[in-house]
Each structure stands twice: as C-alpha cells, then as structure tokens.
Design a protein around this motif. Structure first.
Motif, PDB file in Angstrom:
ATOM      1  N   ILE A 181       2.853  -9.562  -0.437  1.00 24.10           N
ATOM      2  CA  ILE A 181       3.627 -10.069  -1.568  1.00 24.10           C
ATOM      3  C   ILE A 181       4.092 -11.465  -1.218  1.00 24.10           C
ATOM      4  O   ILE A 181       4.655 -11.694  -0.146  1.00 24.10           O
ATOM      5  CB  ILE A 181       4.821  -9.144  -1.890  1.00 24.10           C
ATOM      6  N   ILE A 197       6.090  -3.522  -5.828  1.00 30.33           N
ATOM      7  CA  ILE A 197       5.988  -2.591  -4.710  1.00 30.33           C
ATOM      8  C   ILE A 197       5.737  -1.174  -5.205  1.00 30.33           C
ATOM      9  O   ILE A 197       4.876  -0.456  -4.707  1.00 30.33           O
ATOM     10  CB  ILE A 197       7.257  -2.652  -3.831  1.00 30.33           C
ATOM     11  N   SER A 236      -1.079  -3.248   5.017  1.00 29.79           N
ATOM     12  CA  SER A 236       0.145  -3.842   4.480  1.00 29.79           C
ATOM     13  C   SER A 236      -0.164  -4.581   3.194  1.00 29.79           C
ATOM     14  O   SER A 236      -1.090  -5.396   3.153  1.00 29.79           O
ATOM     15  CB  SER A 236       0.740  -4.834   5.493  1.00 29.79           C
ATOM     16  N   GLY A 237       0.596  -4.257   2.155  1.00 28.85           N
ATOM     17  CA  GLY A 237       0.432  -4.981   0.907  1.00 28.85           C
ATOM     18  C   GLY A 237       1.018  -6.373   1.045  1.00 28.85           C
ATOM     19  O   GLY A 237       2.082  -6.546   1.642  1.00 28.85           O
ATOM     20  N   ASP A 240       1.190 -10.237  -5.894  1.00 25.27           N
ATOM     21  CA  ASP A 240       0.879  -9.123  -5.006  1.00 25.27           C
ATOM     22  C   ASP A 240      -0.632  -8.909  -4.977  1.00 25.27           C
ATOM     23  O   ASP A 240      -1.354  -9.408  -5.844  1.00 25.27           O
ATOM     24  CB  ASP A 240       1.608  -7.844  -5.449  1.00 25.27           C
ATOM     25  N   LEU A 244       1.418  -2.304  -5.661  1.00 23.80           N
ATOM     26  CA  LEU A 244       0.728  -1.959  -4.419  1.00 23.80           C
ATOM     27  C   LEU A 244       0.272  -0.498  -4.449  1.00 23.80           C
ATOM     28  O   LEU A 244       1.049   0.390  -4.788  1.00 23.80           O
ATOM     29  CB  LEU A 244       1.650  -2.188  -3.218  1.00 23.80           C
ATOM     30  N   VAL A 267      12.986  -6.369  -0.502  1.00 25.42           N
ATOM     31  CA  VAL A 267      11.610  -5.943  -0.258  1.00 25.42           C
ATOM     32  C   VAL A 267      11.572  -4.975   0.921  1.00 25.42           C
ATOM     33  O   VAL A 267      10.902  -3.948   0.880  1.00 25.42           O
ATOM     34  CB  VAL A 267      10.700  -7.160   0.012  1.00 25.42           C
ATOM     35  N   LYS A 289       5.591   2.055   1.753  1.00 24.50           N
ATOM     36  CA  LYS A 289       4.435   1.170   1.615  1.00 24.50           C
ATOM     37  C   LYS A 289       4.712  -0.061   2.459  1.00 24.50           C
ATOM     38  O   LYS A 289       5.617  -0.828   2.131  1.00 24.50           O
ATOM     39  CB  LYS A 289       4.263   0.753   0.155  1.00 24.50           C
ATOM     40  N   VAL A 302       4.836  -3.659   3.667  1.00 28.56           N
ATOM     41  CA  VAL A 302       4.679  -4.888   2.899  1.00 28.56           C
ATOM     42  C   VAL A 302       4.719  -6.087   3.831  1.00 28.56           C
ATOM     43  O   VAL A 302       5.584  -6.190   4.696  1.00 28.56           O
ATOM     44  CB  VAL A 302       5.811  -5.027   1.852  1.00 28.56           C
ATOM     45  N   ASP A 303       3.780  -6.965   3.640  1.00 29.99           N
ATOM     46  CA  ASP A 303       3.807  -8.236   4.349  1.00 29.99           C
ATOM     47  C   ASP A 303       4.360  -9.243   3.354  1.00 29.99           C
ATOM     48  O   ASP A 303       3.662  -9.712   2.464  1.00 29.99           O
ATOM     49  CB  ASP A 303       2.375  -8.583   4.777  1.00 29.99           C
ATOM     50  N   PHE A 304       5.662  -9.525   3.492  1.00 29.21           N
ATOM     51  CA  PHE A 304       6.342 -10.369   2.510  1.00 29.21           C
ATOM     52  C   PHE A 304       6.558 -11.764   3.073  1.00 29.21           C
ATOM     53  O   PHE A 304       7.072 -11.921   4.175  1.00 29.21           O
ATOM     54  CB  PHE A 304       7.688  -9.734   2.144  1.00 29.21           C
ATOM     55  N   SER A 309      10.246  -1.294   0.590  1.00 27.93           N
ATOM     56  CA  SER A 309       9.061  -0.954   1.365  1.00 27.93           C
ATOM     57  C   SER A 309       9.298   0.342   2.136  1.00 27.93           C
ATOM     58  O   SER A 309       8.426   1.201   2.222  1.00 27.93           O
ATOM     59  CB  SER A 309       8.742  -2.122   2.298  1.00 27.93           C
TER      60      SER A 309
END
Lengths: 182, 764
Positions: free
Chosen positions: B519, B498, B516-517, B536, B502, B456, B465, B467-469, B460
C-alpha cells in the motif's frame, strides 16, 4: 420622519445592547404590516436599516427575497408580509429591514415601516386567539399585547425562521427535480 | 472528579498534556520503525522511545500524576529489557507498548479534563500487570531484577553528584548529531525552545533577586524549566547541555530542599550558569549524518574555540587548574555567603592570583555568552489558530475593500495616472499579505501520514494481512483545516484497501503476488491542486459485483452495460453502498466511502478511482490548493451576479439563431464548430427576474466540468477577478449549483457557481 424615528430606535436598540437580559425581557420593537402593529422581542434585534439592493437566491419560497450585503456580511432577507401569506405590496421609502440574530444566524425581515420600542409587562399580554387554522399552516404569534386601547401582535420569531419544513419543501419542488441522482 | 487548580498550575498541566500527546505520538512513530529495522538502528529507535516515555514520566512525577508515572515506569522497564536484548523485539511486545501508549493517552486525556489522574488507577495497574506478564515470560528472567536494573541507569545519573557529573561530561563536544530520527528542524526548535526557557528562567531569577517572588516557588519554577531543557538535551544526545543543566538542577535542588541559602551569591551563580547554558545553546553545532557541521543561515556559529569554552563555575575551573581540591570548593560552597574566590583565598585554599586567573578564564567564556545572546534567533512562535483565522478573514475583507476603492463610482471617468500607479503597488502588497497569511496556515502532511502508519499497522494485524506500507510526499503542505477534512477519507480508503482490496494470503500466492500487500500513500502538487493517492496491489474493484449491488439498491436503472467504468466506480460513494459479503468489524457496512465524497466536496475537492482487476486500485484525492480565494469570472443575469471558477470556462461567444436547434421538448442546443452542446439558461435555471432568455440577445459561455461540456446563457460578462469565497447563510440550506457567495467591488453580492452541480441540475 421615518428617518429620525429609525435613528432614534436604532440608538435605543444600541443602548439596550449593553443592558442585561432582565431589562430587555419585556421590551419589543414594533413595526407595521398592513394595518396591524407587530412586535419582536428586543433581544433579537441587531439593527434597523433601510431597504437595500437584494440579490435573489434560487430555489427559495417567495417570502425569502434573497440576500443583502450588510457591511461585508451576506445575510438572508425574509419578507414578513409574504411569510404571513398577506398580499404583496411594492416597497417604498418607509420600507425597512429589521436585522435580527436568531440562534446565531443573522436574518433580515422586510416590514412596511418601523414604529417604536415599547415595554409591555407580562400581565398585559394575552395568549394568542385560538382560531382553527384554515390553511393548516403554523401560527407565529406568541401573544397579544394590550397598550391602552390598542392591541399589538407579538411574534414568535424563532418559529418564523425555524419552521424550515415549508422552506425545504419549496426548495425541493422548484430545484430538486433536475438534480435527482440518476 | 474535577480537581480545582490555580491558573499557573493549570498552565503547567496544559503544557504537560500537549507535550504528553506529542511525545506519545513520536514514540509511536519510533516504535513502528523499531519493528521494521534491525540491529543498532532498531536499538536507537527503542532508545528514543525510552527517552520519550522517560520525559513523560518525569513531568508526570513532578506534577504528582502517579498513575501515569507508574505506567510509564513499567513501559521503561519493558523497553529496557528490549534494548538490552533480554526480550526479543516481536510484534507482541510492540503491540503491548503501543497499547500502553494508548492507555497513557487516555490517562492524559483524563488529566486534560480533570487535572488529575486519580481515576486512572485501575488502568495503570492493568497496564503494569500486562507488562509484568510479558516480562515474566522473558527467557532468563530473574524475578523483579529487570525492573530494578531498568531504573538504575537513569537514577544513577540523576542522583550522581551534580558537579562531578558536570565535570565529566562537560568535556563532551558541543554538538548535536542528526540522524534519521532527528531532523534539523527538530534541533532548531529545541534550541529555540531552550533559549526561551533560559530567558524565562532568567526573568524568574531576577524577580527572585528583587524579592518579588516567594523563594520556594520561584526555585521550583526554575527547576522545571531547566529540567525540561535537560530532558530535551538528553533526547537529542547533547551531553554537554545535559550536564550543564544537571549541574544547575543540583544547585536548585539543594536550594529547594533548604540545604543551600537563596542569597545574592546563589542568584549570581544561577545567572552565571544560565549564561553558560545560553552560550552553549548558541554555540552548538548541528552535525549531519555524515558528521559534517550543518550550518543553517539563521544561526551564526561561534568559532570552535569559543564554542568549546562554555561557562563553568569558578570552583570547577579552580579544580581543573589543579589549584584547589574538590572538597575544599565544596566546603567553601557550603558556607558561601560571599564570592567563592574570596572565601578560598581567605581560607588559604587558593592563592589570589590563581583565583584571578580562573576568573579571567570564566570571563572569556562569558564573553562568548554575551555575543551569543544576539545570535539566538527565534525561528518560530506559537500562535492561537483563532488569531490566524481572524487574520485570514481580515485579509479577505482587505481585498474586498480594495476592489471597492478601485471601482468607486466617484472615480469613474477620471484621468488617474498617479492613483493607478499607487493603487497597483498597494494591490501588490495586499496580494503578498494574502499569500503570506495563507502560508502561515499551511502545515506538512507528515503528522497525518504518521497516524495512517499506525492505522495500517493495527488493521494489518486485525485482518491478519501483512502489509508493506510506505508513504512519500509527507513534506507537502496543506491548510490546517483542509488536513482535518482529509483525515477521515484517508482512514476509510485505507480500511477498504486492507479489508477488501488486499486478497487473503492464499489467493495472493495463487496469483503470484508477494505475501505482503503493498500500500502506497503519496502526496504531491499537481497544478493548482494537491493530489493524495492511496494505491494497493490487491484485487481491484469488481464491476459485476458493484453493478449487481447497485441494481439491487435501485441506484441505477436501465442497461448497466451502457455505464462507463468511471460511472460504475463512482457508485461506491453512494451512501450505504457495500459489496462486502461479510460485514467485518471495521468495514463493509457501507458507511465510509460516502464520507470520502462528502468531506472532499466540503473542501471543493474530488476523488478519482483507477482500478484494474487483479492488479490493484488507486484512489486519488484531488484537493484545491486554496479554498478561500479563487480566480473567477463574474457575469450578470438579470439583476444578479454570478462568479464562475476560471478553470471551468472554455470560451465566451455570441451566437446567431442558425446555431440553435430546438428539440421536441423545447430544449435548446448550440452548434459550436461542429460540436452540439446543450444550452442552459442561467436566468431560467435560477428563475432570475428580467434575465435574457433569447440566445441571440445574450452571451453564451462554454463551461466544462468533469469532462461534461455545456453552454451557459448569461446577460453579460462583468469582469475577471480574484474572488474571496464566503459561505452562504445556513438559513438557506444547500442550494444545488451554488457553492458560496462573494462581495464585488461595488458592494453587490455575487453567487459562486459550482459548475458541476449546476450542469447536473439540467443534464443527466
């Protein structure tokens, strides 16, 4: 008689297991289908068993008879008579299943009766006759072995099972229709 | 070119490779954490990364893999700069370290293949250059200074006089503190491994004393074992153990260099120190995060006083007691041929009673050691997976054989009270064995989830993009083979989430979503299944786009408006299906989602999609807990047997002709309490000779799969049993509606029905 012959052959096959490839090279297991005697290279042979209860597997061409339980292993059986497009014949107490291992896959062949293990030197083997194929089908003979006055047919067993085109076509024809994606 | 090595070296290299991979994996996890957290916790993460690299460096140096050593050394330098705050922890740096870890992994792979890393010279040099450039841009950088500085703290301790170092640090408490990075399991494993290593070392010493081993080699082996313990002890922050190991290392090193004689006294000294190590390992206390002792049931803790009284060399105790000065001990050690005490007494450096007092003290600590031997309990062993597979296979055969006994025709009609009782208890035991055998193969999903974290992160960055994973349920355990099958689907789903899921930053902002997207990867038990979901908060699936693409590809006919949403979503699993307008580097070519479906089918799982336009998408992978044994009902049609998974069966019934309605094409339906269900005749579908085809004459079984219900006509029900699944010979290829076979109690073969596929053969 069939039983004792089978036991003897079985023993021999087992003994040969320990031998190296060289001594196995020119040995064949012969069996009868109809009037002719056919041979399969001994290195493919695992064992010879009597006919067992066969469970039919769907979507298979007629010569794939189904599966048997060989001491916990479920293996396919092929009727060689039907594979060679010969007329079907009721099984009897001389009918045998020759269990082979081809390319690490176990396959049983149903034959009319098992005859003997015999060595045929290379120089006694002639290439297969060059008839034009009538049905357009593949040939499964690797050569003709001369033993005294008689001639025995040597089978290219890998081609017998690897010719999957026909098998898959048959599977598709009989079962695929209903399952085609919408 | 492949280097030829002897069997023993090969073994050492293999374990280096395995450990190397593990350490790099761990380092990666810590690095990513370091990126997320600030302050002291971040530094702690970096420190553990440093230690992991250092361990790799140490082993590589020992084995002469100089390129790996070079690159790890550079990485250490960089990490040191980060730890000391000379370089800010930003994405570029973390990226570089991750990239270095990747290069190292490649180098280790090279070692795995060729037992040498000579060909990696170029890669090592490049990696080192990249790090050099990064350091060069660091503010306040003074030439090569950071490098020298980085190397110093470690070398300092390493080169320090062993005895002196031990003296200082042996006072450390015998504890290992747990932290977010260090779990009880890790510490327990470390103790177990160390105990093994000590045992191994002892065997070598004893062999050495019997003259069975060439001195130099044996000492080298010993050194390696102790060095490993030291490295691990350092990682876990167990200073006492580290110090003890360092002391022993120093002693071995002198012998290695030929500065000390390998004689009886030397061997006794080594053995005594090994006992000391063992006592320390056994007496170690694990502190949880609040600093309270954590005492797992299997480890009996020694009383604190005992635990503190770890073994010390006699000389050290004498120095501690103030009886002799350190130099005198050292002088005596140099000439040591006889017990140290005797020399000291003889040379007048110590009084006899003082020496005896010291010896008594030493014995006290030794007493602890003796008890400790019993206290170390092995919690785990390494087993070849091939052996596990074999065990599993045998258990399957056992279950089958048992059923054969029970159903033996010889027993038919007999009154068998005692037999039945005995059989039932046998049966219970074999079920337990079966369950245990299955449990052995279960491993937690944690490793897989860690890998996804890295993926991820990379994606990202690639798509720019943020990403808050987050993941949860990483403790969920799954069969090892199943985990392997799940890995690829997860990769594809995450890529899709992703890349396509997103939205770009601008769009997100317009919709009022955080930059932040989010996931979420989650695993949990759900009935007899494990659900792994990927959620997501992106754009969701676009029904219109999917439908128009499907029409274009000819995947659907007729009016698309009639398709329900679920069927539309399923279209994305079709091979070659992609709605992406732009084919990006990693997704959009349309391969991928069909991998998800294929892999899941292979493990008899399925995948569900929940999606809401503008809100996000969730993929749920539903995986059966076990794929090897199922509960099923066995039925007969003609001469053949078929087994149907219990969960797919709703009911069995006898029907009368009034319930049957024939359509104009001769298709039949059954009216069951007002529901009209299609009738599928198993005998007809599979062309079984002599099967019953008259609905009234046979049994009608109502089955359900994926929401579709149907009636199945069979001859009779044979019984309900656990079925050991075997795959059908590859000779057959794929047979629609049959997922495998099984051997029944009487030795006949039964085909296992894949209800969904079976229904699909006959119904749309």
């Amino acid at each position: 008689m069939a039983d004792t012959a089978r036991a003897a052959l079985h023993d021999e096959a087992m003994l040969l297991d320990d031998d190296n490839e060289d001594t196995q090279a020119n040995k064949y297991l012969f069996f009868r289908i109809g009037k002719e005697s056919y041979g399969i290279g001994i290195r493919y042979i695992i064992e010879i068993i009597e006919l067992q209860r066969i469970s039919e597997v769907p979507d298979m061409p007629p010569y794939v008879k189904g599966v048997i339980n060989l001491r916990g292993k479920v293996i396919p059986v092929v009727d060689l008579r039907l594979r060679f497009d010969m007329e079907e014949r009721a099984y009897d107490d001389r009918t045998c299943i020759v269990v082979t291992e081809i390319d690490r896959v176990l396959i049983g062949f149903i034959v009319d009766t098992v005859e003997e293990v015999m060595e045929i030197p290379e120089d006694r083997i002639e290439p297969p006759p060059r008839f034009k194929s009538v049905s357009g089908g593949e040939r499964y003979i690797s050569g003709m072995g001369k033993v005294g006055d008689t001639v025995k047919i040597l089978i290219d067993v890998e081609r017998v099972v690897q010719d999957r085109g026909a098998l898959e076509a048959a599977a598709l024809a009989s079962g695929g229709a209903g399952s085609a994606p919408a | 070119m492949k280097k030829t090595v002897d069997a023993e070296t090969k073994e050492v290299i293999e374990s280096f490779v395995a450990e190397g991979y593990e350490r790099l994996d761990d380092a990666e996890v810590q690095l990513q954490r370091a990126e997320c957290v600030d302050g002291s916790e971040g530094v702690a993460c970096l420190n553990s990364v440093f230690r992991l690299f250092h361990s790799v460096k140490g082993s590589a140096g020992f084995l002469g893999f100089n390129n790996i050593k070079l690159l790890t050394h550079e990485a250490e330098t960089l990490l040191d700069a980060l730890i000391k705050g000379r370089l800010p922890v930003d994405q570029a740096v973390i990226d570089l370290i991750l990239k270095t870890a990747d290069s190292l992994r490649e180098m280790i792979a090279l070692v795995e293949r060729e037992y040498s890393d000579e060909e990696a010279g170029e890669a090592a040099r490049k990696g080192a250059e990249a790090i050099g450039t990064m350091l060069g841009t660091a503010p306040g950088d003074v030439g090569a200074a950071p490098q020298a500085e980085a190397a110093r703290p470690l070398e300092q301790t390493e080169k320090a006089e062993p005895i002196a170092a031990a003296q200082v640090e042996v006072e450390e408490r015998n504890v290992v503190a747990l932290s977010e990075l260090v779990t009880v399991e890790m510490v327990e494993r470390f103790f177990a491994e160390s105990a093994d290593l000590v045992d191994e070392a002892e065997r070598r010493v004893l062999a050495l004393s019997r003259g069975e081993l060439a001195g130099r080699d044996a000492v080298n082996e010993l050194f390696r074992a102790i060095h490993t313990i030291k490295g691990n002890a350092g990682f876990f922050g167990h200073a006492r153990l580290e110090a003890l190991c360092m002391d022993l290392e120093g002693m071995l090193d002198r012998a290695r260099r030929g500065e000390a004689l390998v004689n009886e006294a030397f061997i006794n000294g080594v053995i005594a120190r090994l006992d000391g190590l063992r006592a320390t390992i056994a007496g170690a206390v694990i502190l949880d995060r609040e600093g309270k002792p954590h005492a797992p049931e299997s480890r009996v803790l020694s009383p604190p006083a005992r635990a503190e009284a770890a073994y010390k060399p006699l000389g050290e105790i004498l120095v501690d007691l103030g009886v002799v000065r350190e130099e005198e001990v050292k002088r005596a050690l140099d000439v040591q041929e006889r017990p140290l005490g005797e020399i000291l007494v003889e040379s007048g450096a110590a009084a006899r009673e003082d020496v005896e007092k010291a010896l008594e003290l030493q014995r006290c600590a030794g007493g602890g050691a003796e008890r400790a031997v019993e206290e170390i309990q092995r919690k785990e062993i390494r087993v070849d997976t091939a052996k596990l597979d074999r065990l599993f296979e045998l258990v399957g055969e056992l279950i089958t054989a048992e059923a054969m006994v029970l159903n033996s025709p010889d027993l038919a009609g007999l009154k068998l009270d005692h037999f039945t009782k005995a059989f039932n208890s046998l049966n219970k035991i074999s079920r337990d064995i079966q369950e245990t055998a299955m449990m052995i193969r279960m491993i937690p999903l944690e490793g897989l989830f860690h890998k996804m974290t890295r993926l991820v992160r990379d994606l990202s960055r690639k798509f720019d993009k943020p990403v808050d994973f987050r993941y949860s349920g990483q403790d969920t355990e799954m069969d090892k083979n199943v985990i392997e099958q799940v890995s690829d689907p997860l990769v594809h789903i995450l890529r899709n989430a992703i890349d396509h899921g997103l939205e770009p930053a601008a769009e997100r902002a317009a919709r009022g979503k955080p930059a932040s997207g989010a996931i979420r990867l989650e695993a949990k038990y759900e009935g007899s299944e494990i659900w792994i979901s990927v959620r997501d908060d992106g754009a969701g699936l676009d029904r219109e786009a999917i439908v128009s693409k499907a029409l274009e590809k000819g995947l659907i006919q007729g009016d698309p408006a009639l398709l329900c949403d679920e069927d539309v979503w399923k279209l994305i699993f079709e091979p070659g299906f992609s709605t992406a307008k732009v084919v990006t580097e990693v997704s959009g070519r349309g391969v991928g989602m069909d991998v998800v479906k294929k892999n899941l089918e292979r493990i008899r799982g399925r995948v569900d999609i929940k999606t809401e336009r503008g809100k996000g998408t969730e993929f749920i992978l539903k995986i059966p807990l076990t794929m090897a044994i199922i509960d099923g009902i066995t039925v007969r049609a003609g001469r053949n047997f078929y087994s149907i998974p219990l969960g797919d069966i709703l009911e069995f019934l006898k029907v009368h002709n009034g319930q049957i309605t024939r359509t104009e094409r001769g298709e039949e339906t059954v009216n069951i309490r007002g529901s009209i269900l299609p009738l599928i005749k198993l005998g007809e579908l599979f062309a079984v000779p002599d099967a019953i085809l008259e609905p009234e004459a046979g049994i009608v079984m109502v089955v359900q799969n994926a929401g579709v219900r149907a009636c199945l006509l069979i001859d009779e029900v044979v019984g309900n049993q656990q079925i050991v699944v075997k795959s059908l010979s590859e000779f057959f290829g794929k047979i629609e509606g049959i997922s495998g076979c099984s051997i029944l109690g009487d030795g006949s073969v039964s085909f296992i029905i894949d209800t969904g596929r079976l229904i699909a053969r006959r119904l749309d």
